[in-house]
Design a protein around this motif. Sequence first.
Motif, PDB file in Angstrom:
ATOM      1  N   ALA A  96     -29.975 -36.250  16.076  1.00  0.00           N
ATOM      2  CA  ALA A  96     -30.770 -35.245  16.789  1.00  0.00           C
ATOM      3  C   ALA A  96     -29.937 -34.011  17.132  1.00  0.00           C
ATOM      4  CB  ALA A  96     -31.353 -35.853  18.066  1.00  0.00           C
ATOM      5  N   TYR A 102     -34.870 -30.952  16.590  1.00  0.00           N
ATOM      6  CA  TYR A 102     -35.016 -32.003  17.600  1.00  0.00           C
ATOM      7  C   TYR A 102     -34.097 -31.790  18.800  1.00  0.00           C
ATOM      8  CZ  TYR A 102     -37.608 -34.394  13.941  1.00  0.00           C
ATOM      9  OH  TYR A 102     -38.538 -34.712  12.974  1.00  0.00           O
ATOM     10  N   LYS A 104     -34.611 -30.191  21.499  1.00  0.00           N
ATOM     11  CA  LYS A 104     -35.295 -30.302  22.793  1.00  0.00           C
ATOM     12  C   LYS A 104     -35.422 -31.752  23.261  1.00  0.00           C
ATOM     13  CE  LYS A 104     -39.919 -30.161  20.678  1.00  0.00           C
ATOM     14  NZ  LYS A 104     -41.223 -29.440  20.660  1.00  0.00           N
ATOM     15  N   TYR A 105     -35.297 -32.686  22.320  1.00  0.00           N
ATOM     16  CA  TYR A 105     -35.376 -34.101  22.684  1.00  0.00           C
ATOM     17  C   TYR A 105     -33.999 -34.708  22.955  1.00  0.00           C
ATOM     18  CZ  TYR A 105     -39.992 -33.570  20.531  1.00  0.00           C
ATOM     19  OH  TYR A 105     -41.251 -33.143  20.199  1.00  0.00           O
ATOM     20  N   PRO A 108     -33.131 -35.764  26.875  1.00  0.00           N
ATOM     21  CA  PRO A 108     -33.880 -36.965  27.287  1.00  0.00           C
ATOM     22  C   PRO A 108     -33.438 -38.223  26.536  1.00  0.00           C
ATOM     23  CG  PRO A 108     -35.375 -35.126  27.007  1.00  0.00           C
ATOM     24  CD  PRO A 108     -34.054 -34.675  26.480  1.00  0.00           C
ATOM     25  N   LEU A 109     -33.153 -38.071  25.244  1.00  0.00           N
ATOM     26  CA  LEU A 109     -32.670 -39.214  24.467  1.00  0.00           C
ATOM     27  C   LEU A 109     -31.307 -39.681  24.964  1.00  0.00           C
ATOM     28  CD1 LEU A 109     -33.648 -38.185  20.807  1.00  0.00           C
ATOM     29  CD2 LEU A 109     -34.532 -40.143  22.092  1.00  0.00           C
TER      30      LEU A 109
END
Length: 206
Positions: A96, A102, A104-105, A108-109
Amino acid sequence: MFEILDYLGKFHPVIIHLPIGALYLTFCLVLLEKFFKNSYTIPIRFGLLFSFVFAVLACLLGYFHSLGGEYSEDILDKHMWLGISTAFSIAVLLWAYKNSNYQKYFVPLFVFAIILLSITGYYGGSITYGKDYLKIPEFNEEVKIVKLDSINLYTQVIHPILDSKCVKCHNQNKLKGGLILDSKNSILKGGESGEILIAFKPASSH
């Protein structure tokens, strides 16, 4: 062959701290990059790659270590699959971070991976030190002086000693030598080498 794998498995507790430390450090770099707008691209990529490689190695060595059969399968399975999931989540993080679509994720990941790592570590600690190893100790406990003939010798004297000194390696989750010392019946049952306590025969007891 088993002896070699068992020996290699003993390095699991050593190796496992490398990806843990690296992942937490990398998470700190991610936060610094996000909130202070500094660029730590290379250190973050290296940290994730380092964490992934050693997480996989730790999983492999952990599996070797489990072959000895000294641990409860229930808690061992949880620890193992959580460890594998953590290694996989680090691989996802690495992918990511490299893929701009990706980004923006990514944070959180990463938070999810840290939580997963922490839960995995908790179960690892439970295997090593017993399920109550994070229990807050009682301070300033009142010391009572009682007469010897007024107490239950095992419950009030012997069991507390075993519980503080021996049970963390000889319990339902960690069956070292097949010996469990968390109850009177388990003690009398003995372990892989047979009985350790024979009533009225102290010379034959261990």
